[in-house]
Design a protein around this motif. Structure first.
Motif, PDB file in Angstrom:
ATOM      1  N   GLU A  58       0.818  -1.245   0.088  1.00  0.00           N
ATOM      2  CA  GLU A  58      -0.224   0.067  -0.019  1.00  0.00           C
ATOM      3  C   GLU A  58       0.879   1.156   0.131  1.00  0.00           C
ATOM      4  O   GLU A  58       2.010   1.037   0.405  1.00  0.00           O
ATOM      5  CB  GLU A  58      -0.874  -0.056   1.451  1.00  0.00           C
ATOM      6  CG  GLU A  58      -1.818  -1.182   1.560  1.00  0.00           C
ATOM      7  CD  GLU A  58      -2.412  -1.099   2.982  1.00  0.00           C
ATOM      8  OE1 GLU A  58      -3.009  -0.351   3.337  1.00  0.00           O
ATOM      9  OE2 GLU A  58      -1.748  -2.027   3.607  1.00  0.00           O
ATOM     10  N   TRP A  59       0.282   2.090  -0.389  1.00  0.00           N
ATOM     11  CA  TRP A  59       0.921   3.671  -0.429  1.00  0.00           C
ATOM     12  C   TRP A  59       0.480   4.282   0.886  1.00  0.00           C
ATOM     13  O   TRP A  59      -0.605   4.973   0.659  1.00  0.00           O
ATOM     14  CB  TRP A  59       0.753   4.499  -1.791  1.00  0.00           C
ATOM     15  CG  TRP A  59       1.325   5.643  -1.727  1.00  0.00           C
ATOM     16  CD1 TRP A  59       0.931   6.730  -1.603  1.00  0.00           C
ATOM     17  CD2 TRP A  59       2.611   6.146  -1.721  1.00  0.00           C
ATOM     18  NE1 TRP A  59       1.341   8.119  -2.103  1.00  0.00           N
ATOM     19  CE2 TRP A  59       2.701   7.490  -1.838  1.00  0.00           C
ATOM     20  CE3 TRP A  59       3.871   5.470  -1.700  1.00  0.00           C
ATOM     21  CZ2 TRP A  59       4.148   8.269  -2.246  1.00  0.00           C
ATOM     22  CZ3 TRP A  59       5.085   6.191  -2.019  1.00  0.00           C
ATOM     23  CH2 TRP A  59       5.126   7.573  -2.040  1.00  0.00           C
ATOM     24  N   MET A 128       8.120   3.540  -5.610  1.00  0.00           N
ATOM     25  CA  MET A 128       6.674   3.232  -5.712  1.00  0.00           C
ATOM     26  C   MET A 128       5.904   4.189  -6.302  1.00  0.00           C
ATOM     27  O   MET A 128       4.889   4.154  -7.154  1.00  0.00           O
ATOM     28  CB  MET A 128       6.065   2.965  -4.380  1.00  0.00           C
ATOM     29  CG  MET A 128       4.611   2.362  -4.609  1.00  0.00           C
ATOM     30  SD  MET A 128       4.029   1.617  -2.852  1.00  0.00           S
ATOM     31  CE  MET A 128       2.567   1.267  -3.421  1.00  0.00           C
ATOM     32  N   GLU A 132       3.868   2.542  -9.194  1.00  0.00           N
ATOM     33  CA  GLU A 132       2.647   1.924  -8.526  1.00  0.00           C
ATOM     34  C   GLU A 132       1.457   2.648  -8.356  1.00  0.00           C
ATOM     35  O   GLU A 132       0.229   2.513  -8.155  1.00  0.00           O
ATOM     36  CB  GLU A 132       2.838   0.752  -7.467  1.00  0.00           C
ATOM     37  CG  GLU A 132       3.784  -0.466  -7.943  1.00  0.00           C
ATOM     38  CD  GLU A 132       4.357  -0.856  -6.982  1.00  0.00           C
ATOM     39  OE1 GLU A 132       3.832  -1.783  -6.171  1.00  0.00           O
ATOM     40  OE2 GLU A 132       5.607  -0.646  -6.443  1.00  0.00           O
ATOM     41  N   VAL A 133       2.009   4.074  -7.632  1.00  0.00           N
ATOM     42  CA  VAL A 133       1.138   5.035  -7.399  1.00  0.00           C
ATOM     43  C   VAL A 133       0.384   5.752  -8.464  1.00  0.00           C
ATOM     44  O   VAL A 133       0.721   5.615  -9.366  1.00  0.00           O
ATOM     45  CB  VAL A 133       1.820   6.049  -6.708  1.00  0.00           C
ATOM     46  CG1 VAL A 133       0.725   7.265  -6.530  1.00  0.00           C
ATOM     47  CG2 VAL A 133       2.176   5.584  -5.333  1.00  0.00           C
ATOM     48  N   TYR A 134      -1.026   5.746  -8.431  1.00  0.00           N
ATOM     49  CA  TYR A 134      -2.070   6.215  -9.373  1.00  0.00           C
ATOM     50  C   TYR A 134      -3.056   7.174  -8.522  1.00  0.00           C
ATOM     51  O   TYR A 134      -3.312   6.856  -7.601  1.00  0.00           O
ATOM     52  CB  TYR A 134      -2.458   5.157 -10.069  1.00  0.00           C
ATOM     53  CG  TYR A 134      -3.320   5.661 -11.294  1.00  0.00           C
ATOM     54  CD1 TYR A 134      -4.570   6.044 -11.478  1.00  0.00           C
ATOM     55  CD2 TYR A 134      -2.616   5.609 -12.630  1.00  0.00           C
ATOM     56  CE1 TYR A 134      -5.192   6.374 -12.671  1.00  0.00           C
ATOM     57  CE2 TYR A 134      -3.122   6.008 -13.512  1.00  0.00           C
ATOM     58  CZ  TYR A 134      -4.532   6.609 -13.715  1.00  0.00           C
ATOM     59  OH  TYR A 134      -4.912   6.770 -15.082  1.00  0.00           O
ATOM     60  N   PRO A 135      -3.323   8.347  -9.363  1.00  0.00           N
ATOM     61  CA  PRO A 135      -2.876   8.962 -10.398  1.00  0.00           C
ATOM     62  C   PRO A 135      -1.147   9.385 -10.322  1.00  0.00           C
ATOM     63  O   PRO A 135      -0.819   9.813  -9.294  1.00  0.00           O
ATOM     64  CB  PRO A 135      -3.812  10.187 -10.733  1.00  0.00           C
ATOM     65  CG  PRO A 135      -4.721  10.174  -9.696  1.00  0.00           C
ATOM     66  CD  PRO A 135      -4.267   9.235  -8.601  1.00  0.00           C
ATOM     67  N   PRO A 137       1.844  11.702 -10.330  1.00  0.00           N
ATOM     68  CA  PRO A 137       1.873  13.230 -10.152  1.00  0.00           C
ATOM     69  C   PRO A 137       2.568  13.818 -11.281  1.00  0.00           C
ATOM     70  O   PRO A 137       3.552  13.358 -12.108  1.00  0.00           O
ATOM     71  CB  PRO A 137       2.789  13.191  -8.664  1.00  0.00           C
ATOM     72  CG  PRO A 137       3.489  11.776  -8.730  1.00  0.00           C
ATOM     73  CD  PRO A 137       2.594  10.797  -9.446  1.00  0.00           C
ATOM     74  N   GLU A 143       6.131  16.296  -5.697  1.00  0.00           N
ATOM     75  CA  GLU A 143       5.403  15.504  -5.069  1.00  0.00           C
ATOM     76  C   GLU A 143       6.196  14.739  -3.866  1.00  0.00           C
ATOM     77  O   GLU A 143       5.792  14.553  -2.519  1.00  0.00           O
ATOM     78  CB  GLU A 143       4.686  14.410  -5.789  1.00  0.00           C
ATOM     79  CG  GLU A 143       3.991  13.600  -5.020  1.00  0.00           C
ATOM     80  CD  GLU A 143       2.386  14.017  -5.164  1.00  0.00           C
ATOM     81  OE1 GLU A 143       2.007  14.922  -5.575  1.00  0.00           O
ATOM     82  OE2 GLU A 143       1.471  13.105  -4.504  1.00  0.00           O
TER      83      GLU A 143
ATOM     84  N   GLY B 150      -5.136   0.487  -2.516  1.00  0.00           N
ATOM     85  CA  GLY B 150      -4.171   1.116  -1.390  1.00  0.00           C
ATOM     86  C   GLY B 150      -2.918   1.885  -2.239  1.00  0.00           C
ATOM     87  O   GLY B 150      -2.138   2.076  -1.471  1.00  0.00           O
ATOM     88  N   ARG B 151      -3.164   2.106  -3.432  1.00  0.00           N
ATOM     89  CA  ARG B 151      -2.163   2.816  -4.137  1.00  0.00           C
ATOM     90  C   ARG B 151      -2.288   4.102  -4.568  1.00  0.00           C
ATOM     91  O   ARG B 151      -1.587   4.851  -5.570  1.00  0.00           O
ATOM     92  CB  ARG B 151      -1.744   1.848  -5.235  1.00  0.00           C
ATOM     93  CG  ARG B 151      -1.299   0.505  -5.223  1.00  0.00           C
ATOM     94  CD  ARG B 151      -0.927  -0.190  -6.632  1.00  0.00           C
ATOM     95  NE  ARG B 151      -2.026  -0.489  -7.352  1.00  0.00           N
ATOM     96  CZ  ARG B 151      -2.437   0.126  -8.654  1.00  0.00           C
ATOM     97  NH1 ARG B 151      -1.751   1.236  -8.894  1.00  0.00           N
ATOM     98  NH2 ARG B 151      -3.637  -0.109  -9.169  1.00  0.00           N
ATOM     99  N   ARG B 153      -2.573   8.059  -4.892  1.00  0.00           N
ATOM    100  CA  ARG B 153      -1.579   9.030  -4.606  1.00  0.00           C
ATOM    101  C   ARG B 153      -1.688   9.661  -3.156  1.00  0.00           C
ATOM    102  O   ARG B 153      -0.589  10.169  -2.672  1.00  0.00           O
ATOM    103  CB  ARG B 153      -1.542  10.047  -5.582  1.00  0.00           C
ATOM    104  CG  ARG B 153      -0.438  11.123  -5.713  1.00  0.00           C
ATOM    105  CD  ARG B 153      -0.773  12.009  -6.931  1.00  0.00           C
ATOM    106  NE  ARG B 153      -0.374  13.340  -6.539  1.00  0.00           N
ATOM    107  CZ  ARG B 153      -0.963  14.477  -7.300  1.00  0.00           C
ATOM    108  NH1 ARG B 153      -1.815  14.252  -8.396  1.00  0.00           N
ATOM    109  NH2 ARG B 153      -0.808  15.632  -6.759  1.00  0.00           N
ATOM    110  N   ASN B 158      -6.116   6.040   0.883  1.00  0.00           N
ATOM    111  CA  ASN B 158      -5.951   4.712   1.096  1.00  0.00           C
ATOM    112  C   ASN B 158      -6.466   4.336   2.556  1.00  0.00           C
ATOM    113  O   ASN B 158      -6.991   3.285   2.965  1.00  0.00           O
ATOM    114  CB  ASN B 158      -4.577   4.401   1.030  1.00  0.00           C
ATOM    115  CG  ASN B 158      -4.226   4.983  -0.639  1.00  0.00           C
ATOM    116  OD1 ASN B 158      -5.026   4.608  -1.511  1.00  0.00           O
ATOM    117  ND2 ASN B 158      -2.858   5.207  -0.799  1.00  0.00           N
TER     118      ASN B 158
END
Lengths: 170, 422
Positions: A58-59, A128, A132-135, A137, A143, B150-151, B153, B158
């Motif tokens: 997870e982020w 990450m 993997e992070v979306y949207p 930046p 960021e 959970g991804r 931004r 999340n």
């Protein structure tokens, strides 16, 4: 390469070996610091080492986090506490994985002039954020700098390291 | 605030408003499927009122997300009204991929096919008209999936969807407590929502005046784990249902008996998955019984329908503060040996072990809900000295030996011989 649940001891050994060889922890392992080290290295072993562990990250505010990795905290602590821990069986079989991760971490140390959990948090977050992070930046440097409360040039270095892995970071 | 086009009356929250995009999602066959999946699988065996569905729960989670997100928007932590809508959509869809009989059958899919309900949710969103509905209103389905995984931004988003104090738990605790009648499972939702905030590091947190509500939340969870979610009889029937399901595939042919991801995707694309729910599975079991495909399957099915399923023979369940070490635990070893002894006296399939370690609360400071005691500095609530949370048990170790009703007397005879020294 895929590791299934029966190879939990493999992951524990890999993480413990990297912590030992690169002197990542500043004090005897325990508590939150050990957990953080396991999270950072678990992420790097999967992403940079290419060992498919099936871990989902997870982020969160401190970067990538896997709940499944929590169950490895005790066995890593045990291996680190035991000076007679034997890593010979993983050194041969997972040499490629170990080398990739350790080489990357050494480059992190060169770039930042230090290697603590803070630097590992920065680079794993950068990877990450890239992959993997979306949207995505619009300005990943800004960021990362804002999220981690670091200078722009530090964020830039962390992202440059992430891109150097050739995993698809733009 | 969203612009409602429809109101639905919910027994937990009263009127729940739906915006246009939410209504369009709800009206898809994929979402309507959730009307036919019970939230608590077969808990109605013990609590006859526990027949509420994933449909109402999903609406409830969306509603609570709307309350929480609106509060954070009003406080200036969420910057866009569109994000409030996005969060509501994600909350609405968070259970879209649940299997029939929810958690009773899901372990089969996770272990044999590598598919949990999260992956199935992603596949349903990607491969169905839901993606197009979202797109028509300007919402990127990949953002919704990122939230569900959970991804996203924004880490706080999340956490709202998945954390120790997420909107999913808030709804199901109240809803399940109401429908089972287990009143000590209720929580003070209003207090929790109105004391939600963000700490200086961007984590979801609770103001100190919400700490009582947070304590009540953890206590409620603890009670519900033991009284409902891991109730000895309910777990026994879930084991039985899973066995029946695993046998069915060997005797009955049905396009919704899914064997791999490819078949699941095909079921989604064709729309057939809209019929993949509790009633479908019951129908399939009844068909197998009527067609007399297999005597053993018939016997299991009758045990299921006539409440003659697994009974607990030995229960060593207890609350603990440390994880369960299955390899070294004395109770687990004893139960395994006893199971083997009993299998010599009865049909091997009449015996089942259930060993699990339920984490009641997170201990990792990265995940523990945070409380703000002074200014904007927060600390994990488990570190707060004025809170009882740090004294609550961290784990529920479940260690049970089950035997089918028809073999209980034989098993008791083995137990009474007492040769294992426990």
């Amino acid at each position: 390469m895929i590791v299934n649940q029966n190879n939990e001891k493999v992951l524990c050994a890999l993480i413990a070996k990297i912590i030992n060889d690169l002197n990542i922890l500043s004090a005897p392992p325990g508590g939150a610091e050990l957990g953080e080290a396991v999270q950072r290295l678990g992420y790097l072993i999967q992403r940079v080492g290419g060992l498919e562990l099936g871990l989902k990250f997870e982020w969160l505010s401190r970067g990538p986090y896997s709940r499944e990795l929590q169950r490895y905290y005790p066995c890593v602590a045990l291996m680190l506490a035991n000076s007679a821990s034997d890593y010979s069986n993983i050194e041969a079989k997972y040499r490629d994985v170990l080398n990739k991760v350790k080489d990357f971490i050494r480059r992190v140390r060169e770039v930042f002039g230090a290697l603590t959990l803070r630097e590992l948090e920065l680079v794993t977050s950068a990877i990450m954020l890239c992959l993997e992070v979306y949207p995505k930046p619009a300005d990943p440097v800004r960021e990362l700098a804002e999220r981690k409360r670091i200078r722009l040039n530090e964020a830039s270095e962390a992202l440059r390291l992430a891109k150097s892995l050739g995993l698809g970071c733009g | 605030m969203i612009r409602p086009v429809k109101r639905v009356y919910d027994e937990v929250h009263g009127y729940i408003d739906l915006s246009e995009v939410e209504l369009r999602v709800v009206d898809t066959p994929y979402f309507q499927r959730l009307r036919f999946i019970k939230q608590l699988a077969i808990a109605w065996y013990v609590y006859p009122g526990a027949t509420h569905t994933r449909f109402s729960h999903s609406l409830g989670v969306m509603h609570i997300m709307g309350l929480a997100a609106q509060r954070l928007y009003d406080e200036g932590y969420i910057h866009s009204a569109d994000d409030v809508q996005l969060l509501r959509i994600a909350a609405l869809l968070h259970d879209i991929g649940h299997t029939p009989f929810s958690h009773a059958i899901e372990p089969h899919f996770r272990e044999r096919l590598g598919l949990g309900h999260e992956e199935m949710s992603r596949l349903i969103i990607c491969e169905s008209e839901i993606k197009d509905v979202l797109g028509a209103y300007g919402y990127d389905y990949r953002t919704v999936i990122a939230l569900l995984e959970g991804r996203h931004r924004e880490p706080v988003y999340n956490q709202l969807l998945s954390s120790d104090m997420d909107v999913d738990r808030m709804d199901y605790l109240i809803r399940d407590a109401l429908h089972t009648g287990v009143t000590y499972g209720t929580i003070d939702l209003q207090r929790i929502v109105t004391t939600l905030t963000i700490d200086g590091e961007g984590n979801l947190a609770v103001l100190d005046k919400g700490i009582d509500a947070l304590e009540n939340f953890y206590l409620a969870r603890t009670h519900m784990y033991r009284a409902v979610y891991y109730h000895k009889t309910i777990v026994g029937y879930e084991i039985l249902l899973r066995r029946i399901y695993e046998m069915l595939g060997g005797y009955v042919d049905d396009p919704l008996l899914i064997h791999d991801e490819r078949e699941f995707v095909e079921a989604v694309r064709s729309g057939r998955v809209a019929f993949w729910h509790d009633d479908w599975l019951i129908g399939l079991i009844l068909r197998a019984v009527r067609e007399r495909v297999c005597p053993e399957l018939r016997e299991l099915a009758e045990s299921f329908f006539f409440r003659q399923g697994f009974k607990v023979l030995v229960d060593r369940t207890r609350f603990e503060d440390t994880p369960l070490d299955i390899e070294r635990d004395g109770d687990v070893e004893y139960l395994k040996q006893l199971a083997e002894k009993i299998r010599e006296a009865v049909d091997r399939n009449s015996v089942a072990l259930f060993i699990d370690d339920i984490k009641i609360m997170e201990e990792d400071p990265h995940l523990v809900p945070r409380v703000i005691l002074e200014g904007r500095t927060s600390l994990p609530v488990t570190y707060a000295e004025n809170s009882m949370i740090r004294r609550l048990p961290k784990h529920l170790h479940i260690k049970r030996l089950y035997v089918m009703s028809k073999d209980v007397h034989k098993a008791l005879r083995v137990l009474s011989l007492g040769s294992l020294g426990h």
